[in-house]
Each structure stands twice: as C-alpha cells, then as structure tokens.
Design a protein around this motif. Structure first.
Motif, PDB file in Angstrom:
ATOM      1  N   UNK A   1       0.901  -1.294  -0.009  1.00 40.63           N
ATOM      2  CA  UNK A   1      -0.011   0.050  -0.023  1.00 40.63           C
ATOM      3  C   UNK A   1       0.943   1.221  -0.168  1.00 40.63           C
ATOM      4  N   UNK A   2       0.271   2.344  -0.226  1.00 39.08           N
ATOM      5  CA  UNK A   2       0.970   3.796   0.036  1.00 39.08           C
ATOM      6  C   UNK A   2       0.124   4.670   0.645  1.00 39.08           C
ATOM      7  N   UNK A   3       0.922   5.506   1.395  1.00 36.80           N
ATOM      8  CA  UNK A   3       0.116   6.329   2.000  1.00 36.80           C
ATOM      9  C   UNK A   3       0.825   7.931   1.467  1.00 36.80           C
ATOM     10  N   UNK A   4      -0.314   8.706   0.995  1.00 39.83           N
ATOM     11  CA  UNK A   4      -0.137   9.895   0.151  1.00 39.83           C
ATOM     12  C   UNK A   4      -0.031  10.940   0.869  1.00 39.83           C
TER      13      UNK A   4
ATOM     14  N   UNK B 136      -3.518  -1.165  -0.261  1.00 43.59           N
ATOM     15  CA  UNK B 136      -4.209  -0.101   0.545  1.00 43.59           C
ATOM     16  C   UNK B 136      -3.555   1.047   0.433  1.00 43.59           C
ATOM     17  N   UNK B 137      -4.547   2.028   0.139  1.00 43.91           N
ATOM     18  CA  UNK B 137      -4.246   3.502  -0.463  1.00 43.91           C
ATOM     19  C   UNK B 137      -4.860   4.231   0.891  1.00 43.91           C
ATOM     20  N   UNK B 138      -3.810   5.081   1.320  1.00 41.29           N
ATOM     21  CA  UNK B 138      -4.012   6.021   2.801  1.00 41.29           C
ATOM     22  C   UNK B 138      -3.757   7.421   2.220  1.00 41.29           C
ATOM     23  N   UNK B 139      -4.888   8.217   2.536  1.00 41.06           N
ATOM     24  CA  UNK B 139      -4.513   9.855   2.414  1.00 41.06           C
ATOM     25  C   UNK B 139      -4.182  10.211   3.525  1.00 41.06           C
TER      26      UNK B 139
ATOM     27  N   UNK C 215      -8.719   4.029   0.180  1.00 37.33           N
ATOM     28  CA  UNK C 215      -9.223   3.269   1.227  1.00 37.33           C
ATOM     29  C   UNK C 215      -9.367   3.656   2.334  1.00 37.33           C
ATOM     30  N   UNK C 216      -8.598   4.827   2.817  1.00 34.17           N
ATOM     31  CA  UNK C 216      -8.670   5.217   4.407  1.00 34.17           C
ATOM     32  C   UNK C 216      -8.053   6.438   4.306  1.00 34.17           C
TER      33      UNK C 216
ATOM     34  N   UNK D 239     -10.828   5.291   8.364  1.00 32.00           N
ATOM     35  CA  UNK D 239     -10.309   6.315   9.228  1.00 32.00           C
ATOM     36  C   UNK D 239      -9.116   5.603  10.005  1.00 32.00           C
ATOM     37  N   UNK D 240      -7.822   6.266   9.710  1.00 33.62           N
ATOM     38  CA  UNK D 240      -6.881   5.786  10.803  1.00 33.62           C
ATOM     39  C   UNK D 240      -6.846   6.891  11.992  1.00 33.62           C
ATOM     40  N   UNK D 241      -6.775   6.461  13.125  1.00 36.89           N
ATOM     41  CA  UNK D 241      -6.753   7.173  14.480  1.00 36.89           C
ATOM     42  C   UNK D 241      -5.368   6.889  15.057  1.00 36.89           C
ATOM     43  N   UNK D 242      -4.734   7.892  15.606  1.00 38.46           N
ATOM     44  CA  UNK D 242      -3.324   7.794  16.180  1.00 38.46           C
ATOM     45  C   UNK D 242      -3.481   8.705  17.470  1.00 38.46           C
TER      46      UNK D 242
END
Length: 594
Positions: A243-246, A280-283, A304-305, A373-376
C-alpha cells in the motif's frame, strides 16, 4: 541494449552522457519524449542528460538508482535481478489493520533497511499487521525525514538502496507484516530537484506551503501525472509494497474532471486485478471531506482510508495544556464533547465554524465505515514538529499515555502507533535534516529558531542540521525491560491481543457503537456490543454502575475498587469490561419499549 528516454518538451536538443561520451538523442515525439537506443548499455552503467547548451549533466528524473546522491549521475538498475521469497504472500486484511509508523533511519542503531529487519520480530510479538514506512525516495544529504525527496524513482542510498528496501519488504512478508510506503507527490525537496529543468512539473500560478504546486491540470500535466502514477505503481509492483500513504493530499491542487487521486485509485485497482493482490491506499488529508475515501461509484476519489487528525487533536487537547501561543489548531479542541464526536462521527468539524481557520470546515462522514479512518495518539508530525520532539508520555505522564493508547486500541477505527510509543521510549523524535548546501543549512537552522521563539521557547532548540539531533532520535531498544517502559509494553501487548481476540473491537459499523460522556465529571463510556470501555479523564475518582454479568478484562491502573455494584475508577484511568453475547441481547430486549 537499453532504451534511454526522457521527457523534455521545451528543449531544442537533448544529449545522453554515457561512458564519457556525449550522444545526441533522437528528435522528440509529439509528447516531448526524447529517445535513444544504446546497444552496449547495461545494468550498472551511469548516465546523465544535457539540455540545449547547458553544460551541466543532470540525473534522470526517473532514474532508478542514484549511487552518488541526487546530484550525481543516475545508474541503470534492473528490478528483475532481485530474488524474492514472497511468492505466496497476499497481504494482511486492510480492515483488521494495526499499523506501526516507522522511520528507517532512527528505528535501529544502524539506521538502514537491514538494521530495521533485525527488529521485525518485536512487531510480530506486539501484534502489528502493517508497517507504514516514512519516505525512502532519494533526497539530498544523508539523514532526514524523507519529505524532501527529489529522486522519486530511486531509493535512498544511505538506507541501503533499492536492494536494501527489497530485502526489508521481503523480510516483512516472511514475518506476516504488510508494508505501506509513505510517498510525497505534492512537492519536491528544496535541493536536487532537477526534474523542473526538463519539463513543467510545477505550476507557478498556484502555491502550497512548500512553494509552487505540482502541475496536475495545466499544459503538460498529462505527463506530470503519468510520472507520479508510474512511481506509485513501481513501489507496488517492483518493490512488492502492499500500500501507499499519500502525503498531504489537500495540496493536490487539481481542477481536472478526473481528480489525481481518482486516477491513482483507478490505476492501482487495475494493477491489483492483474497481480491478484490487494493494495491499501491511505490519504493524509485535513480537508475533512469524505469524498476522499468514498468509492468512485459513489462519486468519491477511491482512497481506502485517511489519517484523521480530528481524533488526535481532540484527545491531545484534552490531555495536555499547551503553553501560551503554542495552541495553533489545538485551540479548536479541548472538550470531552469533541472527543465524543470524533469517536461517533470521525470528524469533529463537519461543517462548523473553525476559529483556527476563521471559516467553516468539513462535511459529515455519514454512512462510512470506521475502517475508512486511521486514528493515532501521535505520529511523526505531531511529535517531530514540536520544538524538542517530545513524545506524548513525555508531556502527560505514563497514566495518561496509557489511557490514550487504551482508547486508541479499543475504538472502532484503524489504529496506528508511532514507533517506540509502545514502550514509552525516552528518545525524542526531532526534526532533522542534512542539507549539503551551507546556505540552506543556515536557513533551516535559523528558521527553526525563529519559528519556536514566537511560541515562547527559550532558544534551546536542537539544530536540525547537526548529527547529534539525528542520533538523539534513535530508539533505545534496551529500555523495554525497565520500569515504566516494560509496564507500557505489557499494556499495549494486552490491548492488541484483546483487539485480535474479540470481533466487537474490529466492527467498523458506526451504528453498533454507543458513546456517552460527561463534561463535568470528565468521563467517557464507549459500548461496543459485548465490550464496554470506561474512562475517567478527570482529577477525582468516578463511579460507574456495573451491568449484570460484566467482568473486568483490562485496566490501565491496578487501584480500581468494586463496591455495591459500582466500579470506582481513580483519576486518569481506563477499564475494559466484557459481557457474554447472551447478556448483551437480554439487556437490549429489556430496553425495548413495551
């Protein structure tokens, strides 16, 4: 035989510098591509291009290797020469992810891909499913965060180059861990950006925080978009990333009928179908716009998220009181109500007026699964952009940090940890760089001092350009068996194990989530089918009524009392209670109107 090609639509002539020879390239095609076939060229040969009458030799914007750094010649590299061992690997499921963000240079003492491999078993034991690796595309200098990349198709040589990254990905897959790579398509770094010598990669009419915007919709933008899309496909296909996080997609200034993010999602989907692998594509987006993660069929962009800053900001502002002038975007947050809304609706700002932005911000994310949604509770930005790189536990103490992680790992969203927080590492994560140009080094150091002087800091700000700043940021692995570090590691392992063992903690349906809170008492309760999470954020003990059949499973502190069917939580404490499915159903039946 090798075919050299470069896009240089405005050039009158282009030559290839190869083996101390200057070879004129053939006239360009209608799209501005210059081509030359060289029979004797092969893997390992170094080359560069000359444009018009400029005597400077420039590296290939699409060069796959930069062994002498981003200012030197490119080197021919053959992806097919690497021997992979992950032929049966299909990746970890996206919706069950527990993500771990790491920086290759500070994750190990060696600061390399091979050094990072030595610590992968730790992630397996922790229960991590995906690592999100900060950028590894080549930039000027040795150490840095990676967001100043300029050689986007080359892998940073001090980390171990292209083969080193492939060994890392291969080793992750052997351990059952998926790899998401952070990529930067919204700007180029300030040093070594020779791509702009070749073509209109930037749009001088639009600005971002990093300067001219990337050209995504004006003359020449088809080839610019192709450049970035091909780069994305390369990391997935040739490096076997999952996957990639943009980075900062809100800086994609694009008025095209097909938005750049939509084009990315379309082409990655085609590659996924071809290779029979999910990606998995993450923005990273601060737009609070659900279109980013809605499907293309629903008129979205098909990511994706997305990273969700609103959860972090509402939690951080509740746990930490910033110094005067330090608030910034945190000034919009700080109440239990904000945290409650971020849990129930993802966005805190979904159309309301933002005092920080001085305008309305966002739109509702209704109907979307929490898995978008990715939480941290911390990440590289929220830690490293502080003056002294303090991690959350450094600011709020162990008890509050345990509560933060407890909420993060029991909420319905995809959780992401930042490397080292699982044992409350004492190492800061500072902003560091290694610019080779002395004037740029001076500007970066002085700019950092000015930035934080405005926030009231006393001037004792680590110089980003000093090696010591980088070395201080390396994780201290030996701490894990000591005191509070061991306590935190045990707590995080227990939480992830619980998350893996109960379906309710992996349910992304927001209709199955109930949240209640009390601003006066500073308490919050989260019901997830058979699990109930109780939190006392306040300074006084608080009582919670025990439901019939509930059993305490985990608690962040041991000093919890049960009295007269009441659970008494000390200040800054989180507890997880479990019931059987039958007991939950019985309660639901009893609550129905007669």
């Amino acid at each position: 035989m090798h075919r050299f090609g470069v896009w240089a639509p405005k050039a009158e002539k282009v030559s290839l510098n190869w083996r101390n020879q200057t070879l004129p390239m053939n006239s360009p095609n209608s799209r501005g591509w210059w081509i030359l076939d060289v029979a004797e060229a092969g893997c390992g040969d170094r080359y560069a291009f000359l444009l018009d009458d400029d005597p400077t030799c420039y590296p290939d914007p699409r060069g796959l290797r930069q062994p002498e750094g981003v200012h030197g010649p490119s080197e021919l590299y053959d992806h097919s020469h690497f021997k992979w061992h992950d032929q049966l690997w299909r990746g970890s499921p996206k919706i069950g992810s527990v993500i771990y963000e790491l920086h290759i240079g500070t994750y190990s003492t060696a600061g390399t891909f091979d050094g990072a491999i030595e610590h992968l078993q730790h992630l397996v034991d922790l229960g991590i499913t995906h690592v999100e690796v900060m950028p590894v595309a080549a930039w000027a200098g040795k150490q840095g965060w990676g967001y100043d990349s300029v050689g986007l198709f080359a892998t940073h040589e001090p980390y171990g180059g292209p083969d080193g990254f492939k060994r890392f990905v291969d080793a992750c897959h052997a351990k059952g861990i998926s790899v998401i790579l952070d990529v930067v398509y919204n700007h180029f770094g300030p040093s070594g950006n020779y791509a702009i010598k070749f073509g209109p990669y930037l749009n001088t009419n639009r600005k971002t925080p990093w300067g001219d915007a990337v050209n995504l919709d004006e003359e020449g933008s088809d080839e610019v978009r192709r450049f970035f899309v091909d780069n994305a496909l390369m990391w997935l296909k040739d490096y076997h990333c999952d996957g990639l996080r943009f980075d900062a997609v809100h800086a994609f200034l694009d008025l095209s009928a097909v938005h750049f993010m939509e084009q990315l999602s379309i082409e990655v989907e085609r590659l996924s179908a071809t290779l029979a692998r999910d990606f998995h594509l993450i923005a990273e987006s601060d737009l609070n716009d659900p279109r980013v993660v809605r499907s293309r069929e629903a008129n979205g962009y098909g990511m994706d998220s997305q990273w969700n800053d609103d959860f972090h900001h509402s939690l951080f502002a509740l746990l930490y009181s910033p110094k005067e002038g330090e608030g910034g975007y945190y000034d919009d947050f700080g109440s239990i109500r904000d945290l409650h809304k971020s849990l129930k609706h993802a966005y805190v700002f979904d159309g309301q007026y933002s005092g920080y932005r001085k305008r309305r911000h966002g739109r509702p994310a209704d109907g979307l699964s929490a898995h978008h949604f990715i939480h941290f509770d911390q990440n590289h930005d929220q830690v490293g952009n502080r003056a002294k790189g303090e991690r959350l536990e450094h600011l709020i103490g162990l008890d509050a940090a345990k509560v933060a992680l407890g909420l993060l790992l029991t909420a319905p969203f995809i959780p992401m940890l930042f490397m080292g927080e699982e044992w409350s590492t004492s190492a800061p994560f500072l902003y560091f760089a290694n610019h080779e140009d002395e004037e740029l080094r001076r500007q970066v150091a002085e700019g950092r001092q000015r930035e934080f002087a405005a926030f009231g800091f006393d001037g004792d700000i680590p110089n980003p350009e000093e090696d010591e700043t980088y070395e201080k940021s390396k994780l201290k692995w030996e701490e894990q068996s000591e005191g509070k570090h061991q306590e935190m590691l045990t707590w995080v392992k227990s939480l992830i194990k619980l998350r893996r063992s109960r379906v309710c903690f992996n349910d992304g349906d927001m209709h199955h989530l109930e949240v209640s809170s009390n601003e006066e008492n500073q308490t919050l309760v989260m019901q997830r089918d058979e699990a109930r999470v109780l939190i006392n954020f306040g300074a006084k003990p608080q009582q919670f009524a025990l439901l019939e059949g509930e059993v305490r499973e985990l608690a962040s502190r041991e000093s919890i009392e049960e009295r007269d069917n009441q659970l008494i939580l000390p200040p800054m404490t989180l507890a997880v209670l479990l019931s059987s499915s039958e007991e939950v159903e019985n309660r639901q039946v009893a609550q129905r109107p007669k």
